[in-house]
Design a protein around this motif. Structure first.
Motif, PDB file in Angstrom:
ATOM      1  N   ILE B  22       0.893  -1.551   0.153  1.00 46.83           N
ATOM      2  CA  ILE B  22      -0.495   0.068  -0.226  1.00 46.83           C
ATOM      3  C   ILE B  22       0.822   0.957   0.150  1.00 46.83           C
ATOM      4  N   SER B  37       5.946  -0.306 -15.136  1.00 50.79           N
ATOM      5  CA  SER B  37       6.110  -1.359 -15.234  1.00 50.79           C
ATOM      6  C   SER B  37       4.670  -1.855 -14.441  1.00 50.79           C
ATOM      7  N   PRO B  41      -1.534  -6.195 -10.249  1.00 44.91           N
ATOM      8  CA  PRO B  41      -3.003  -5.976 -10.417  1.00 44.91           C
ATOM      9  C   PRO B  41      -2.807  -4.875  -8.992  1.00 44.91           C
ATOM     10  N   PHE B  43      -5.184  -1.462  -7.443  1.00 45.31           N
ATOM     11  CA  PHE B  43      -6.118  -0.744  -7.352  1.00 45.31           C
ATOM     12  C   PHE B  43      -5.380   1.164  -6.550  1.00 45.31           C
ATOM     13  N   MET B  72      -9.813  -1.081 -10.765  1.00 44.91           N
ATOM     14  CA  MET B  72      -8.764  -1.502 -10.602  1.00 44.91           C
ATOM     15  C   MET B  72      -8.058  -2.006 -11.745  1.00 44.91           C
ATOM     16  N   PRO B  74      -4.906  -4.137 -14.512  1.00 40.81           N
ATOM     17  CA  PRO B  74      -4.399  -5.670 -14.247  1.00 40.81           C
ATOM     18  C   PRO B  74      -3.602  -5.455 -13.866  1.00 40.81           C
ATOM     19  N   ALA B  75      -1.944  -6.085 -14.096  1.00 40.59           N
ATOM     20  CA  ALA B  75      -0.628  -6.473 -14.181  1.00 40.59           C
ATOM     21  C   ALA B  75      -0.486  -6.529 -15.102  1.00 40.59           C
ATOM     22  N   GLY B  76       0.982  -6.102 -15.927  1.00 40.75           N
ATOM     23  CA  GLY B  76       0.984  -5.332 -16.753  1.00 40.75           C
ATOM     24  C   GLY B  76       1.362  -4.313 -17.654  1.00 40.75           C
ATOM     25  N   ILE B  94      -3.113  -0.326  -4.327  1.00 39.82           N
ATOM     26  CA  ILE B  94      -3.148  -0.801  -3.818  1.00 39.82           C
ATOM     27  C   ILE B  94      -1.978  -2.217  -4.700  1.00 39.82           C
ATOM     28  N   VAL B  96      -1.935  -6.187  -5.521  1.00 38.98           N
ATOM     29  CA  VAL B  96      -1.520  -7.682  -5.138  1.00 38.98           C
ATOM     30  C   VAL B  96      -0.961  -7.889  -5.324  1.00 38.98           C
TER      31      VAL B  96
END
Lengths: 112, 112
Positions: B22, B37, B41, B43, B72, B74-76, B94, B96
């Motif tokens: 966080i 980058s 994932p 928020f 939210m 996504p990763a990447g 945040i 995850v």
């Protein structure tokens, strides 16, 4: 037993889908969520500084929090939450309904 | 190409463990995160209203956001993020790292 209070906190849902639910909660001084049980893991992010007064069914505790302070809690928590501050407060709650879907989002990264 | 700017946004890490990280980010007007980058994932929750100016490597876009607005991703994702507002802004991020750990937290609820 929960708090005896008739002033409800006001929820404003921003997003609600299969994966997550994002809700902004606004509390006047002394307002309460009412007794509730968390079915999913969740995050809370304070939009303003304030004190959350937590009733766990048997006792109360005051938690002073700074603006922007955030925390994660697991599913299964049951409580009533009151604004223990002398001013209005607000926080954003993010409930993760499908952690597996988050995991897939992470895996997309690994495989791409 | 990212933004040409020497004013960095200021990260303040609140929590960093195996499951989540966080971070509060504070931006003066025109400040930037720098090109980065996202490995997980994540928020974002806006603490104040403001405009995020996003550079995706080829073009920029302005995203006006309200106080408390959250989303939210996504990763990447790879980008550079500037405060496109004429006032300081801040948001909480945040990340995850271990969605599976969140899933286990959810499963604890089911089995208890």
């Amino acid at each position: 037993m929960a708090f005896t209070c008739s002033v409800p906190a006001i929820p404003t849902v921003q997003q609600d889908d299969d994966t997550i639910r994002i809700t902004r909660w606004d509390f006047e001084p002394g307002a309460v969520t009412g007794w509730h049980s968390h079915g999913w893991p969740y995050f809370v992010v304070m939009l303003v500084a304030g004190t959350l007064r937590i009733h766990d069914g048997t006792k109360t505790s005051d938690v002073p929090l700074a603006q922007g302070q955030a925390y994660m809690r697991p599913a299964g928590i049951e409580h009533d939450v009151m604004n223990g501050s002398d001013h209005p407060i607000a926080f954003v709650e993010i409930e993760v309904k499908q952690p597996g879907a988050l995991k897939e989002l992470a895996l997309e990264k690994v495989s791409s």
